[in-house]
Enzyme design. Sequence first.
Site, PDB file in Angstrom:
ATOM      1  N   GLY A   1      34.325  39.422  40.330  1.00  0.00           N
ATOM      2  CA  GLY A   1      33.506  39.946  41.424  1.00  0.00           C
ATOM      3  C   GLY A   1      33.607  39.101  42.679  1.00  0.00           C
ATOM      4  O   GLY A   1      33.642  39.628  43.797  1.00  0.00           O
TER       5      GLY A   1
ATOM      6  N   LYS B   1      36.360  51.315  37.706  1.00  0.00           N
ATOM      7  CA  LYS B   1      35.466  51.952  38.668  1.00  0.00           C
ATOM      8  C   LYS B   1      35.950  51.828  40.099  1.00  0.00           C
ATOM      9  O   LYS B   1      36.179  50.720  40.590  1.00  0.00           O
ATOM     10  CB  LYS B   1      34.097  51.283  38.584  1.00  0.00           C
ATOM     11  CG  LYS B   1      33.285  51.688  37.388  1.00  0.00           C
ATOM     12  CD  LYS B   1      31.913  51.142  37.630  1.00  0.00           C
ATOM     13  CE  LYS B   1      30.909  51.434  36.570  1.00  0.00           C
ATOM     14  NZ  LYS B   1      29.758  50.531  36.787  1.00  0.00           N
TER      15      LYS B   1
ATOM     16  N   ARG C   1      39.374  28.697  31.859  1.00  0.00           N
ATOM     17  CA  ARG C   1      38.371  28.276  32.850  1.00  0.00           C
ATOM     18  C   ARG C   1      38.052  26.792  32.740  1.00  0.00           C
ATOM     19  O   ARG C   1      37.724  26.156  33.740  1.00  0.00           O
ATOM     20  CB  ARG C   1      37.107  29.109  32.704  1.00  0.00           C
ATOM     21  CG  ARG C   1      37.323  30.498  33.267  1.00  0.00           C
ATOM     22  CD  ARG C   1      36.076  31.311  33.231  1.00  0.00           C
ATOM     23  NE  ARG C   1      36.222  32.464  34.118  1.00  0.00           N
ATOM     24  CZ  ARG C   1      35.524  33.571  34.027  1.00  0.00           C
ATOM     25  NH1 ARG C   1      34.618  33.694  33.081  1.00  0.00           N
ATOM     26  NH2 ARG C   1      35.707  34.550  34.871  1.00  0.00           N
TER      27      ARG C   1
ATOM     28  N   GLY D   1      39.323  39.707  35.489  1.00  0.00           N
ATOM     29  CA  GLY D   1      39.392  39.232  34.107  1.00  0.00           C
ATOM     30  C   GLY D   1      40.396  40.000  33.264  1.00  0.00           C
ATOM     31  O   GLY D   1      41.209  39.404  32.544  1.00  0.00           O
TER      32      GLY D   1
HETATM   33  P1  ADP Z   1      39.631  43.616  36.124  1.00  0.00           P
HETATM   34  O1  ADP Z   1      38.796  42.912  35.080  1.00  0.00           O
HETATM   35  O2  ADP Z   1      41.064  43.206  36.064  1.00  0.00           O
HETATM   36  O3  ADP Z   1      39.038  43.530  37.486  1.00  0.00           O
HETATM   37  P2  ADP Z   1      38.345  46.129  35.621  1.00  0.00           P
HETATM   38  O4  ADP Z   1      37.285  45.435  34.850  1.00  0.00           O
HETATM   39  O5  ADP Z   1      38.014  46.705  36.923  1.00  0.00           O
HETATM   40  O6  ADP Z   1      39.626  45.176  35.746  1.00  0.00           O
HETATM   41  O7  ADP Z   1      38.925  47.336  34.765  1.00  0.00           O
HETATM   42  C1  ADP Z   1      39.369  47.174  33.455  1.00  0.00           C
HETATM   43  C2  ADP Z   1      38.947  48.319  32.609  1.00  0.00           C
HETATM   44  O8  ADP Z   1      39.388  49.545  33.152  1.00  0.00           O
HETATM   45  C3  ADP Z   1      39.565  48.226  31.237  1.00  0.00           C
HETATM   46  O9  ADP Z   1      38.537  48.074  30.302  1.00  0.00           O
HETATM   47  C4  ADP Z   1      40.288  49.555  31.067  1.00  0.00           C
HETATM   48  O10 ADP Z   1      40.147  50.121  29.780  1.00  0.00           O
HETATM   49  C5  ADP Z   1      39.618  50.428  32.097  1.00  0.00           C
HETATM   50  N1  ADP Z   1      40.484  51.538  32.490  1.00  0.00           N
HETATM   51  C6  ADP Z   1      41.679  51.473  33.092  1.00  0.00           C
HETATM   52  N2  ADP Z   1      42.216  52.695  33.220  1.00  0.00           N
HETATM   53  C7  ADP Z   1      41.341  53.572  32.679  1.00  0.00           C
HETATM   54  C8  ADP Z   1      41.325  54.988  32.513  1.00  0.00           C
HETATM   55  N3  ADP Z   1      42.345  55.748  32.902  1.00  0.00           N
HETATM   56  N4  ADP Z   1      40.240  55.540  31.914  1.00  0.00           N
HETATM   57  C9  ADP Z   1      39.212  54.757  31.501  1.00  0.00           C
HETATM   58  N5  ADP Z   1      39.167  53.439  31.644  1.00  0.00           N
HETATM   59  C10 ADP Z   1      40.218  52.836  32.222  1.00  0.00           C
HETATM   60 MG    MG Z   2      37.000  43.524  34.030  1.00  0.00          MG
END
Ligand code: ADP
Ligand code: MG
Length: 407
Positions: free
Chosen positions: A387, A199, A37, A364
């Site tokens: 976000g 989520k 960053r 992230g």
């Molecule tokens: P990003 O930061 O790339 O936007 P998110 O924060 O939405 O991604 O999601 C990342 C999280 O999702 C990770 O901590 C990962 O462990 C969790 N995750 C991915 N698949 C699963 C799963 N099948 N069950 C529980 N958690 C999950």
């Molecule tokens: Mg994340």
Amino acid sequence: MPKLSIRDLDVHGQRVLVRVDFNVPLGAEGQIADDLRIRAALPTLDYLLEHGARVILCSHLGRPKGKRDTSLSLRPVVQRLSNLLLRPVAFVDDCVGEKVEKTVAILQNGDCLLLENLRFYPQEEANDPEFAKKLASYADLYVNDAFGSAHRAHASTEGVTHHVPQSAVGFLMQKELKYLGDELANPQRPFAAIVGGAKASDKIGAIESLLEKSDSLLIGGAMAYTFLKSQGIGIGASLVEDDQLEVSRRILDLTAQKGKRLLLPVDHVVARRVETEQLDKKRRKIVEFRDMKNTKGAAIEDGWCGVDIGPKTVELYQQTLLGSKTVFWNGPMGIFENKNFAKGTYEIARAVAESGARSIVGGGDSVSAIHASGLTDKITFLSTGGGASLEFLEGKTLPGVAALTDR
Ligand code: ADP
Ligand code: MG
């Protein structure tokens, strides 16, 4: 770009307040774990300093909840930034007040000053007008380069713009808007989007928007279980959001109606427990695959959780990715923090890199998966906003951009 750019400003000899996103991950001893960053802000800072501006930087770091918290001080950033800029960087341990005023008063052209964490004051996130006015009082011009905070109307991203004559978009912000905006709105086709992560609720809006823009939408991560459950498929003890079942069902119906292509995992890595961070040998054995296609009714049995996409899904998704000209990816395919459940995410990362498509990765965790697999140089653009990228993709107005001066 409908907003003023830095190049439109006459910055020589001017005090320029720059909102940057130095919300860097810190290691156990408070050291900077990843300086991406800080590096991302360099084009803007180099330009301003080379053009004789007096640069005042402000940022947030973590969530100090409106209180001074020395473990979340921006002081550790000073040395790193100074090394990257190849010039000294001054620091004041406050972001408003007399000390700031006095230091700003002695700044020379080409000097750079970093202020302390904005969120030590609750007024920052409350977008308090007095606080915004104070921040603005140190500057003649304002530049917003903090894309990751642009979806929030805070004092340093929105309020401040009401008290300076001109506010402009920084180079990083401009790049983010170009890739996530224009490129994805007018992609080279076929365009495949991959969405995963924890989520569904965070990303439903983005999924709907990507469904419109893309040719194929590949779903992974925990959110896949909400989609599968909405189709009456057994998901055992996998992470699920029951309040999202209806909207998931609606999205799948919409997909069918529009003749779009949305793929869900066809097999899974499953484990007994989700909190499997220190899997011992015995527990590792119970990691198995479940093939959804060959199962009627319950696909994942009670007590088992889906923790990663399986090998057949990887292959299926790879086929789509390898034939694509544009790829967007947000959200890991499994609990990739645990190396036993990381394969799906890393295989997808590799497929994105090897596709030769224009590739844009946001989020992230997804971005760290790219770094961890050593594929950083093979990705066209890594977004610094989590976000903010999602809200922008959804088509929402970003207050931190809307508030800047129109051309
Ligand atoms: P990003 O930061 O790339 O936007 P998110 O924060 O939405 O991604 O999601 C990342 C999280 O999702 C990770 O901590 C990962 O462990 C969790 N995750 C991915 N698949 C699963 C799963 N099948 N069950 C529980 N958690 C999950
Ligand atoms: Mg994340």
